[in-house]
Enzyme design. Structure first.
Site, short mmCIF file in Angstrom:
data_model
loop_
_atom_site.label_atom_id
_atom_site.label_comp_id
_atom_site.label_asym_id
_atom_site.label_seq_id
_atom_site.Cartn_x
_atom_site.Cartn_y
_atom_site.Cartn_z
N PRO A 49 -5.84 23.95 12.92
CA PRO A 49 -7.24 23.84 12.46
C PRO A 49 -7.34 23.17 11.09
O PRO A 49 -6.58 23.48 10.19
CB PRO A 49 -7.69 25.30 12.36
CG PRO A 49 -6.72 26.07 13.20
CD PRO A 49 -5.43 25.32 13.12
N GLU A 50 -8.26 22.22 11.00
CA GLU A 50 -8.52 21.53 9.73
C GLU A 50 -9.97 21.82 9.33
O GLU A 50 -10.62 22.66 9.95
CB GLU A 50 -8.27 20.03 9.89
CG GLU A 50 -6.84 19.70 10.36
CD GLU A 50 -6.59 18.21 10.51
OE1 GLU A 50 -7.25 17.43 9.81
OE2 GLU A 50 -5.75 17.84 11.32
#
Ligand SMILES: [Zn+2]
Length: 292
Positions: free
Chosen positions: A2-3
């Site tokens: 996840p960014e």
């Protein structure tokens, strides 16, 4: 992994599941590197507290409690935060998932051994789960004004990136431009997917020495970052491996990727096969013709 967009989508969907609600009970798994605050302490200090605010700082979520304490959440590589009652095959381990019929895979999630944090609320409404199969995620409960090295070392949020800021950061640096974009002290929130995508839009090859990126190209990289991050938030983020939104739905940005994990596929602009190169142990994807 996840960014920024996935964490921001999580924040937006998690906000109504947390804010204004009082914790009745906390369930955890046993102590592990997932817990920066020991689980017994977490259970004791969270009980009876009400959530007042949920912010995002880079790839971190920070929930403020009614006594001023702050709960820090990080999704790590495979973290999933979601409400009870949702269903997704991404919430099943591969062995369990493979053993189930398709209709069984769509049954509501039941907490499993990877569900490290589970919050039950006084209103008896939906619970909140934090599940993480690989445990690179993090949970920490911080006192109201305790300093946090993790947060203090973060640079400005990537959504506020400007060409000027990037140019000042890259000037004179020998590192490859891609490595600098991943440096959270320089810009918080960008990871592998969105760095590759932004560099493609800017026409800059990830292996280029940072010192040789011009001011004009820094403007283009900043514009590229805004474009890919905002579009990804709009589409619910990228669900390439484990990521699901708090409502159990997949993001849809992965179908719009132009270069990331598209090695060998034709470039959407010039049809040249997308190339892959390893920079600092991370894979980078680019078009050898469009990016220089
Ligand atoms: Zn191309």
């Amino acid at each position: 992994m996840p960014e920024l967009p996935e964490v921001e989508v999580t924040r937006r969907q998690l906000e109504p599941l947390l804010v204004g609600r009082r914790v009745a009970r906390v369930y955890t798994t046993v102590p592990s590197y997932f817990f920066l605050t020991p689980p017994a302490e977490l259970r004791r200090r969270l009980r009876g507290r009400r959530f007042e605010l949920l912010e995002r700082i880079g790839k971190y979520l920070l929930a403020r409690l009614d006594n001023g304490d702050r709960l820090l959440l990080h999704l790590g590589m495979t973290g999933q935060i979601f409400g009870s009652g949702v269903a997704s095959v991404r919430l099943l381990s591969s062995t369990v998932g493979a053993a189930l019929k398709p209709e069984e895979q769509l049954a509501a999630f039941q907490p499993d051994k990877h569900t490290h944090l589970r919050l039950r609320f006084e209103d008896d409404g939906p619970e909140v789960f934090f599940r993480d199969a690989r445990k690179f995620g993090k949970v920490q409960l911080m006192r109201s004004n305790a300093p946090s090295k993790r947060l203090e070392r973060l640079g400005p949020d990537a959504l506020s990136a400007s060409g000027k800021l990037l140019f000042e950061a890259v000037r004179g640096r020998k590192a490859k431009v891609k490595s600098l974009l991943l440096d959270q002290a320089l810009l918080a929130g960008v990871g592998n997917i969105y760095a590759d995508e932004a560099l493609f839009l800017a026409g800059v090859r990830p292996t280029r020495s940072a010192a040789r990126v011009t001011r004009r190209e820094c403007d283009a990289i900043a514009r590229g970052l805004h474009q890919v991050l905002e579009r990804s938030i709009e589409t619910g983020g990228s669900s390439i491996s484990d990521y699901v939104g708090p409502d159990g739905r997949d993001g849809e940005y992965q179908s719009e990727r132009r270069v990331y994990a598209r090695r060998g596929e034709p470039c959407s602009t010039c049809a040249t096969p997308i190339a892959r190169v390893v920079i600092g142990a991370r894979s980078s994807h680019y078009c050898p013709r469009c990016q220089r």
